[in-house]
Motif scaffolding. Structure first.
Motif, mmCIF file in Angstrom:
data_model
loop_
_atom_site.group_PDB
_atom_site.id
_atom_site.type_symbol
_atom_site.label_atom_id
_atom_site.label_comp_id
_atom_site.label_asym_id
_atom_site.label_seq_id
_atom_site.Cartn_x
_atom_site.Cartn_y
_atom_site.Cartn_z
ATOM 1 N N SER A 107 0.846 -1.192 0.000
ATOM 2 C CA SER A 107 0.000 0.000 0.000
ATOM 3 C C SER A 107 0.879 1.239 0.000
ATOM 4 C CB SER A 107 -0.902 0.015 1.242
ATOM 5 O OG SER A 107 -0.115 -0.054 2.415
ATOM 6 N N ALA A 108 0.322 2.343 -0.475
ATOM 7 C CA ALA A 108 1.106 3.569 -0.569
ATOM 8 C C ALA A 108 1.533 4.054 0.805
ATOM 9 C CB ALA A 108 0.291 4.647 -1.275
ATOM 10 N N ALA A 109 2.790 4.376 0.937
ATOM 11 C CA ALA A 109 3.315 4.901 2.193
ATOM 12 C C ALA A 109 3.538 6.394 2.066
ATOM 13 C CB ALA A 109 4.638 4.212 2.550
ATOM 14 N N SER A 110 3.317 7.124 3.155
ATOM 15 C CA SER A 110 3.501 8.573 3.147
ATOM 16 C C SER A 110 4.862 8.908 3.717
ATOM 17 C CB SER A 110 2.390 9.254 3.963
ATOM 18 O OG SER A 110 2.594 10.640 3.988
ATOM 19 N N ILE A 111 5.741 9.409 2.836
ATOM 20 C CA ILE A 111 7.066 9.828 3.285
ATOM 21 C C ILE A 111 6.995 11.238 3.825
ATOM 22 C CG2 ILE A 111 9.419 10.318 2.500
ATOM 23 C CD1 ILE A 111 9.064 8.102 0.452
ATOM 24 N N GLY A 112 6.307 12.117 3.079
ATOM 25 C CA GLY A 112 6.098 13.480 3.547
ATOM 26 C C GLY A 112 7.395 14.251 3.679
ATOM 27 N N GLY A 113 7.287 15.362 4.346
ATOM 28 C CA GLY A 113 8.484 16.149 4.616
ATOM 29 C C GLY A 113 8.819 17.145 3.538
ATOM 30 N N GLY A 114 8.188 17.049 2.366
ATOM 31 C CA GLY A 114 8.474 17.990 1.306
ATOM 32 C C GLY A 114 7.993 19.389 1.658
ATOM 33 N N ASN A 115 8.716 20.382 1.217
ATOM 34 C CA ASN A 115 8.354 21.765 1.486
ATOM 35 C C ASN A 115 7.843 22.382 0.193
ATOM 36 O OD1 ASN A 115 8.143 24.268 2.788
ATOM 37 N ND2 ASN A 115 10.159 24.876 2.057
ATOM 38 N N SER A 116 6.597 22.812 0.172
ATOM 39 C CA SER A 116 6.037 23.383 -1.048
ATOM 40 C C SER A 116 5.701 24.849 -0.825
ATOM 41 C CB SER A 116 4.781 22.619 -1.481
ATOM 42 O OG SER A 116 3.786 22.698 -0.479
ATOM 43 N N SER A 252 10.265 18.720 -2.715
ATOM 44 C CA SER A 252 9.680 20.046 -2.552
ATOM 45 C C SER A 252 9.109 20.505 -3.889
ATOM 46 C CB SER A 252 10.738 21.037 -2.069
ATOM 47 O OG SER A 252 11.196 20.705 -0.766
ATOM 48 N N VAL A 253 8.009 21.211 -3.831
ATOM 49 C CA VAL A 253 7.327 21.655 -5.050
ATOM 50 C C VAL A 253 7.123 23.160 -4.995
ATOM 51 C CG1 VAL A 253 5.199 21.527 -6.401
ATOM 52 C CG2 VAL A 253 6.171 19.447 -5.417
ATOM 53 N N CYS A 254 7.465 23.833 -6.093
ATOM 54 C CA CYS A 254 7.221 25.269 -6.250
ATOM 55 C C CYS A 254 6.183 25.454 -7.344
ATOM 56 C CB CYS A 254 8.514 26.003 -6.603
ATOM 57 S SG CYS A 254 8.273 27.725 -7.121
ATOM 58 N N MET A 255 5.052 26.064 -7.008
ATOM 59 C CA MET A 255 3.965 26.275 -7.960
ATOM 60 C C MET A 255 3.930 27.742 -8.361
ATOM 61 S SD MET A 255 1.092 23.883 -6.103
ATOM 62 C CE MET A 255 1.627 24.299 -4.441
ATOM 63 N N VAL A 256 3.999 28.007 -9.658
ATOM 64 C CA VAL A 256 4.091 29.374 -10.163
ATOM 65 C C VAL A 256 2.878 29.662 -11.046
ATOM 66 C CG1 VAL A 256 5.531 31.039 -11.392
ATOM 67 C CG2 VAL A 256 6.603 29.118 -10.197
ATOM 68 N N ARG A 273 -2.920 24.340 2.675
ATOM 69 C CA ARG A 273 -2.182 24.030 3.897
ATOM 70 C C ARG A 273 -0.723 23.751 3.607
ATOM 71 N NH1 ARG A 273 -1.026 19.170 6.345
ATOM 72 N NH2 ARG A 273 -2.275 18.036 4.834
ATOM 73 N N ARG A 274 -0.424 23.212 2.432
ATOM 74 C CA ARG A 274 0.943 22.849 2.089
ATOM 75 C C ARG A 274 1.667 23.950 1.327
ATOM 76 N NH1 ARG A 274 2.268 17.677 2.769
ATOM 77 N NH2 ARG A 274 0.646 16.253 3.425
ATOM 78 N N THR A 275 1.040 25.099 1.183
ATOM 79 C CA THR A 275 1.630 26.144 0.352
ATOM 80 C C THR A 275 1.809 27.424 1.142
ATOM 81 O OG1 THR A 275 0.504 25.215 -1.568
ATOM 82 C CG2 THR A 275 1.363 27.428 -1.792
ATOM 83 N N THR A 276 3.059 27.853 1.285
ATOM 84 C CA THR A 276 3.327 29.181 1.815
ATOM 85 C C THR A 276 3.312 30.129 0.630
ATOM 86 O OG1 THR A 276 5.707 28.832 1.593
ATOM 87 C CG2 THR A 276 4.723 28.308 3.717
ATOM 88 N N GLY A 277 2.333 31.003 0.597
ATOM 89 C CA GLY A 277 2.118 31.794 -0.606
ATOM 90 C C GLY A 277 2.960 33.049 -0.669
ATOM 91 N N LEU A 278 3.724 33.199 -1.762
ATOM 92 C CA LEU A 278 4.378 34.461 -2.087
ATOM 93 C C LEU A 278 3.521 35.109 -3.165
ATOM 94 C CD1 LEU A 278 8.131 33.341 -2.298
ATOM 95 C CD2 LEU A 278 6.982 34.459 -0.394
ATOM 96 N N VAL A 279 2.728 36.098 -2.777
ATOM 97 C CA VAL A 279 1.793 36.728 -3.697
ATOM 98 C C VAL A 279 2.260 38.151 -3.957
ATOM 99 C CG1 VAL A 279 -0.615 37.323 -4.142
ATOM 100 C CG2 VAL A 279 -0.061 35.315 -2.751
ATOM 101 N N TYR A 280 2.498 38.464 -5.232
ATOM 102 C CA TYR A 280 3.059 39.767 -5.590
ATOM 103 C C TYR A 280 2.144 40.508 -6.550
ATOM 104 C CZ TYR A 280 7.365 37.920 -3.585
ATOM 105 O OH TYR A 280 8.281 37.370 -2.735
ATOM 106 N N ASP A 281 1.922 41.791 -6.234
ATOM 107 C CA ASP A 281 1.233 42.679 -7.159
ATOM 108 C C ASP A 281 2.292 43.373 -8.011
ATOM 109 O OD1 ASP A 281 -0.667 44.151 -8.445
ATOM 110 O OD2 ASP A 281 -1.669 44.831 -6.624
ATOM 111 N N ARG A 282 1.869 44.237 -8.892
ATOM 112 C CA ARG A 282 2.818 45.002 -9.696
ATOM 113 C C ARG A 282 3.671 45.895 -8.788
ATOM 114 N NH1 ARG A 282 -2.175 46.985 -9.492
ATOM 115 N NH2 ARG A 282 -2.530 49.249 -9.436
ATOM 116 N N LEU A 283 4.793 46.387 -9.311
ATOM 117 C CA LEU A 283 5.675 47.230 -8.527
ATOM 118 C C LEU A 283 5.009 48.569 -8.213
ATOM 119 C CD1 LEU A 283 9.094 46.730 -10.377
ATOM 120 C CD2 LEU A 283 8.257 45.533 -8.354
#
Length: 428
Positions: A107-116, A252-256, A273-283
């Motif tokens: 069965s699938a095992a959860s290793i976890g620990g990745g930082n996204s 670790s996964v980076c979503m852009v 829950r797994r995503t620390t969001g870096l949200v940027y508007d225009r300068l």
């Protein structure tokens, strides 16, 4: 490249972390990230054809902004977080389980620990370019042969960049990952998968094994907003796959993506829950925008140089709304037009003409942006409110180990400690 181990006091006897380049900070980091093409005032005396060719320097110029520094911090933290969980025993157990899973006997095992983490920003802000500059500071393949005098034959892929398929197809994404690995290592993962016509379930299980065995540290998923152009169920299935990949491999996964993707990320609790969001508007029209504009303004190839005034800066900001891509294209188009029609100088008239001729299709979008409030570095709304409000403690200093200890004692994210360490000497 062959591994060159540099001891890291925070991770004892970890060859994958010791093979990474040392963390940069301050002016060293700025110099490494910046791209400053050569320029000579005498270039303005060249022929029109030569000067038109030299205009490409505007696209080669890159000035690191605060977003770039944040990204470097996140990428380095994500790599250390992924490789920090590696050990010989854990790797052997994970590979055995993945192989048994492919054969249907486990069965699938959860290793976890990745930082996204996610990087969300308006189109043209320079998210992908900033990531390219950051990732260029890391080798893409590291070959290991000996570690501490012992044979240690394996290779390591610190990062891999793929794009979200236009139809959010999980199978297409997996095959693209295989293709990227094949190009780096000379393997035949994609060809074998196509020849065997493997099902999605088998491909996912096989992917876990391949990611672990090739020691991929960070998987960058660009153009994530493509999941929004299908029905919500397709987007949710795609995000669930990424969660399963993080759990199954520890990568670790980076979503852009653009702000459009926030509507799905925020609705899916597991993904948010797994995503620390870096949200940027225009300068904003501030010191950072001025720094970028002055750097680009230096590359003038018209016969006569034009000084940048405060009025011109404000006018250009209103036209481009602080979007670097639009700013570069406007400066390029205006100079090209000034050279071709013989005016050989930059003024409001040539900028207005170049904007209408080359960027007219985005004028309505620029007008809408000018009416919208500017939100700088807006955080992603929390998926679940905290039970208790924890007081934020300032983390300052120049000793990384001490900063991490302070962060741990105060319950602050270690990313803040890394950020303070990296930004040390940087003043934008």
């Amino acid at each position: 490249m062959h591994a060159d181990y540099i001891a890291n006091p925070l991770y004892d006897n970890n060859p994958f972390i010791e093979a990474l380049p040392p963390m940069l900070a301050g002016k060293d980091l700025i110099r490494a990230l910046a791209s400053i093409p050569p320029y000579n005032d005498n270039d303005r005396d060249r022929s029109a054809g030569e000067r038109l060719q030299l205009l490409s320097s505007l696209y080669e110029y890159y000035q690191p902004l605060s977003m770039t520094i944040d990204l470097y911090c996140e990428v380095y933290t994500a790599l250390q977080h992924c490789y920090g969980q590696y050990s010989v025993q854990r790797e052997a157990a994970a590979l055995q389980n993945d192989y048994a899973l492919m054969r249907g006997s486990a069965s699938a095992a959860s290793i976890g620990g990745g930082n996204s983490f996610s990087v969300i920003g308006v189109s043209g802000l320079g998210k992908s370019t900033a990531l390219q500059r950051v990732l260029s500071l890391f080798p893409q393949v590291i070959e290991h042969a000996k570690y501490h005098g012992q044979n240690f034959y394996c290779h390591q892929i610190p990062y891999l960049v793929v794009q979200t398929p236009h139809d959010a197809s999980i199978k297409a994404l997996i095959l693209d990952i295989y293709l990227q690995i094949d190009g780096l290592l000379g393997t035949s993962y994609q060809r074998d998968a196509l020849a065997r016509r493997l099902s999605i379930d088998v491909l996912v299980s096989q992917l876990n094994l391949i990611v672990r065995s090739n020691h991929i540290g960070l998987l960058v998923i660009d153009e994530l907003q493509n999941i929004c152009y299908r029905n919500r169920e397709t987007g949710t299935r795609f995000l669930n796959f990424l969660v399963q990949l993080i759990n199954g491999t520890g990568v670790s996964v980076c979503m852009v993506g653009t702000p459009r993707v926030l509507q799905i990320l925020q609705q899916e609790f597991r993904s948010a829950r797994r995503t620390t969001g870096l949200v940027y508007d225009r300068l904003a029209n501030d010191k950072e925008y001025s720094l970028l504009l002055h750097g680009l303004w230096h590359y003038q190839y018209t016969r006569y140089a034009t000084d940048l005034t405060a009025e011109m800066q404000n006018w250009l900001y209103r036209k481009t709304q602080g979007i670097p891509d639009i700013l570069v294209k406007l400066l390029y188009s205006a100079q090209k037009q000034a050279i071709l029609d013989g005016r050989e100088t930059l003024d409001y008239e040539i900028f207005e003409s170049a904007f209408l001729k080359n960027l007219g299709m985005v004028s309505e979008y620029m007008s809408e942006l000018s009416q919208a409030p500017l939100v700088k570095n807006a955080p992603t709304p929390a998926a679940e409110p905290p039970v208790t409000q924890r007081k934020t403690t300032a983390i300052t200093g120049d000793d990384l180990r001490l900063l991490l200890k302070r962060a741990k004692r105060s319950g602050t994210s270690p990313v803040i400690a890394y950020t303070e360490y990296i930004k040390g000497e940087v003043t934008l």
